[in-house]
Design an enzyme around this catalytic site. Sequence first.
Site, PDB file in Angstrom:
ATOM      1  N   CYS A  35      43.874  29.062  33.750  1.00  0.00           N
ATOM      2  CA  CYS A  35      44.282  29.239  35.140  1.00  0.00           C
ATOM      3  C   CYS A  35      44.876  27.943  35.656  1.00  0.00           C
ATOM      4  O   CYS A  35      45.691  27.934  36.556  1.00  0.00           O
ATOM      5  CB  CYS A  35      43.077  29.646  35.970  1.00  0.00           C
ATOM      6  SG  CYS A  35      41.694  28.519  35.786  1.00  0.00           S
ATOM      7  N   GLU A  47      37.883  33.869  41.359  1.00  0.00           N
ATOM      8  CA  GLU A  47      38.528  32.714  40.698  1.00  0.00           C
ATOM      9  C   GLU A  47      39.768  33.266  40.006  1.00  0.00           C
ATOM     10  O   GLU A  47      39.665  33.880  38.952  1.00  0.00           O
ATOM     11  CB  GLU A  47      37.584  32.123  39.648  1.00  0.00           C
ATOM     12  CG  GLU A  47      36.203  31.806  40.147  1.00  0.00           C
ATOM     13  CD  GLU A  47      36.046  30.339  40.477  1.00  0.00           C
ATOM     14  OE1 GLU A  47      36.964  29.569  40.164  1.00  0.00           O
ATOM     15  OE2 GLU A  47      35.020  29.986  41.052  1.00  0.00           O
TER      16      GLU A  47
HETATM   17  P1  NAD Z   1      42.464  40.326  34.053  1.00  0.00           P
HETATM   18  O1  NAD Z   1      42.434  40.216  35.527  1.00  0.00           O
HETATM   19  O2  NAD Z   1      43.370  41.316  33.433  1.00  0.00           O
HETATM   20  O3  NAD Z   1      41.005  40.674  33.484  1.00  0.00           O
HETATM   21  C1  NAD Z   1      39.879  39.892  33.800  1.00  0.00           C
HETATM   22  C2  NAD Z   1      38.639  40.763  33.717  1.00  0.00           C
HETATM   23  O4  NAD Z   1      38.710  41.781  34.711  1.00  0.00           O
HETATM   24  C3  NAD Z   1      38.473  41.492  32.377  1.00  0.00           C
HETATM   25  O5  NAD Z   1      37.107  41.499  32.039  1.00  0.00           O
HETATM   26  C4  NAD Z   1      38.953  42.897  32.703  1.00  0.00           C
HETATM   27  O6  NAD Z   1      38.394  43.876  31.881  1.00  0.00           O
HETATM   28  C5  NAD Z   1      38.466  43.047  34.129  1.00  0.00           C
HETATM   29  N1  NAD Z   1      39.189  44.055  34.927  1.00  0.00           N
HETATM   30  C6  NAD Z   1      40.472  44.468  34.788  1.00  0.00           C
HETATM   31  N2  NAD Z   1      40.752  45.431  35.704  1.00  0.00           N
HETATM   32  C7  NAD Z   1      39.632  45.608  36.445  1.00  0.00           C
HETATM   33  C8  NAD Z   1      39.291  46.438  37.543  1.00  0.00           C
HETATM   34  N3  NAD Z   1      40.164  47.278  38.068  1.00  0.00           N
HETATM   35  N4  NAD Z   1      38.050  46.359  38.069  1.00  0.00           N
HETATM   36  C9  NAD Z   1      37.144  45.495  37.553  1.00  0.00           C
HETATM   37  N5  NAD Z   1      37.400  44.690  36.501  1.00  0.00           N
HETATM   38  C10 NAD Z   1      38.625  44.734  35.948  1.00  0.00           C
HETATM   39  O7  NAD Z   1      42.755  38.863  33.554  1.00  0.00           O
HETATM   40  P2  NAD Z   1      43.042  38.341  32.072  1.00  0.00           P
HETATM   41  O8  NAD Z   1      44.468  38.562  31.765  1.00  0.00           O
HETATM   42  O9  NAD Z   1      41.998  38.830  31.141  1.00  0.00           O
HETATM   43  O10 NAD Z   1      42.756  36.781  32.306  1.00  0.00           O
HETATM   44  C11 NAD Z   1      43.727  35.921  32.737  1.00  0.00           C
HETATM   45  C12 NAD Z   1      43.645  35.622  34.213  1.00  0.00           C
HETATM   46  O11 NAD Z   1      42.412  35.003  34.541  1.00  0.00           O
HETATM   47  C13 NAD Z   1      44.716  34.647  34.636  1.00  0.00           C
HETATM   48  O12 NAD Z   1      45.285  35.079  35.835  1.00  0.00           O
HETATM   49  C14 NAD Z   1      43.946  33.352  34.846  1.00  0.00           C
HETATM   50  O13 NAD Z   1      44.570  32.446  35.706  1.00  0.00           O
HETATM   51  C15 NAD Z   1      42.650  33.860  35.356  1.00  0.00           C
HETATM   52  N6  NAD Z   1      41.593  32.850  35.223  1.00  0.00           N
HETATM   53  C16 NAD Z   1      41.161  32.189  36.353  1.00  0.00           C
HETATM   54  C17 NAD Z   1      40.193  31.184  36.254  1.00  0.00           C
HETATM   55  C18 NAD Z   1      39.727  30.447  37.490  1.00  0.00           C
HETATM   56  O14 NAD Z   1      38.659  29.837  37.417  1.00  0.00           O
HETATM   57  N7  NAD Z   1      40.462  30.448  38.581  1.00  0.00           N
HETATM   58  C19 NAD Z   1      39.663  30.861  35.001  1.00  0.00           C
HETATM   59  C20 NAD Z   1      40.119  31.550  33.889  1.00  0.00           C
HETATM   60  C21 NAD Z   1      41.088  32.547  34.013  1.00  0.00           C
END
Ligand code: NAD
Length: 490
Positions: free
Chosen positions: A288, A254
């Site tokens: 998002c 997502e």
């Molecule tokens: P992010 O991708 O930086 O982090 C999300 C999660 O992934 C965190 O828990 C982080 O620690 C983990 N993570 C980071 N690097 C990783 C790796 N290499 N391996 C495994 N896990 C890892 O995102 P963010 O900045 O925290 O959140 C914002 C993003 O989330 C935006 O792009 C937003 O659109 C998206 N989002 C999507 C939805 C949806 O349902 N489509 C809902 C909410 C947020």
Amino acid sequence: MADMTIPDLIPNRIDGKEVPAASGDSFDKFNPADGKLLCRVARSREADVNRAVEAALAAQPEWAETTPVRRGEILYSVCNALKARQEEVARIVHLETGKSFKEALGETGGAIALGLFFAGEGQRLYGRTTTSGVPNKYAMTIRQPAGIAGLIIAANTPIANVAWKVFPALICGNAAILKAAEDTPATAWIFGQIAHEAGLPAGLLNIIQGFGDEAGAPLAAHPQVDVISFTGSTEVGREIAQVAGKRLAKVSLELGGKNPLVVCDDADLDNACKWVLLSAFSNAGQRCASAGRILVFDSIYEKFRDMLTAASSKLKVGPGDDDDFGPVINETQLENMLRTVRKAQEQGAVVLIGGERMTDRDHAQGFYMAPTLIENASPSAEISTTELFGPIACLYRVKDFAEALAMANDSPYGLTACIHTKSIHRATQFCQKVRTGVVVVNAGTYGSEPHMPFGGLKQSGNGSREPGTEALDIYSELKDVYINIDPEAL
Ligand code: NAD
């Protein structure tokens, strides 16, 4: 000094017990509303993930043997306990995100509603019965647990994000390892405590705190984690898809969006203005599904732009219940946005309002971005094509419906879209032709319901949908069952 409701050190939860990181390391978590230290957090790494997977593996078989109806009863108890402590949970969400308590309370209510939906699925978990081409043979499908679920979440709506993954994973008979978002550790912590006290058996919900590359990556790579469900950025989603794909694990992604909201010349402009403000700025644009691109018909462009700018200038920014939105989650995020806005300006974009960090007395200590509206950005500029995840929207002129639709679709993302119009012809055609997973007529680009499947096309996801009954397809495996009978033996 930690707040009363949040411990000084947020631990992991493994096999029903709260434990520090194996290394004893921790990191600082700040309150985005005032920049002060809120707590420290267990800084987990591969060793902690391995322990959590072991606990999950030990607990899962008995849970899989538990009837789905009974699993649902336990999840009902978790929902009831969440309801009883809803204000406490909301207060923690408020403290660690900076969003208002009122909004946090609503979000917690949404998480409970979602939990109730999936608890009810314990009485359904439908398979399919069908016909067979062979006499005396019966064909059906049944759902079985995937096994061990690795759940990795973002910080923007922390309690909703926990619920979206934990409830469907558990009702399907899996044991889960939840990697909490590093910016919202306490929400995951309190959820784990509540679930445990409500009677969820130990080892079924293990919670790992820490950074993505240190704690998330080993979870995605772990050979005994059968399904990875990830909510976060497209960049990290791509990385996870590669790592988990290599070992052929099931992956649900997502991801981000750069969602268009079209305002036609026949729209109710007051209603459109209200929904643009909410879609662009509520939750400080950290959705998002927020509206980053506002596509306005030429003939009403100036009028609508002026309405929007005037209304934006009245927005109140802060962590209070009377404020329209709060801070962004951390300083790095804020600096990234400011850099992108500056670059857009250098390339000819015009900031209509905002564009700056708020530095007055009430905001200087927190991570506040002023509500920002931009025009004259090129549709191909970075600010038009990348997700900013903040209270920033760009306005674009379109000459007619065809151009609006083309521009709406001209994006690397395809999560949500919205059109404001009184015409059933425009509305219907837009719903049919826009390349997104969600489309809305005459409201906002965001909003989802527990029983509806959410997800996006292109770089917004990998084709999976959660929640709704569609989430059951992520967390369970379908098994075909064929029963052959011998008519002679009747
Ligand atoms: P992010 O991708 O930086 O982090 C999300 C999660 O992934 C965190 O828990 C982080 O620690 C983990 N993570 C980071 N690097 C990783 C790796 N290499 N391996 C495994 N896990 C890892 O995102 P963010 O900045 O925290 O959140 C914002 C993003 O989330 C935006 O792009 C937003 O659109 C998206 N989002 C999507 C939805 C949806 O349902 N489509 C809902 C909410 C947020």
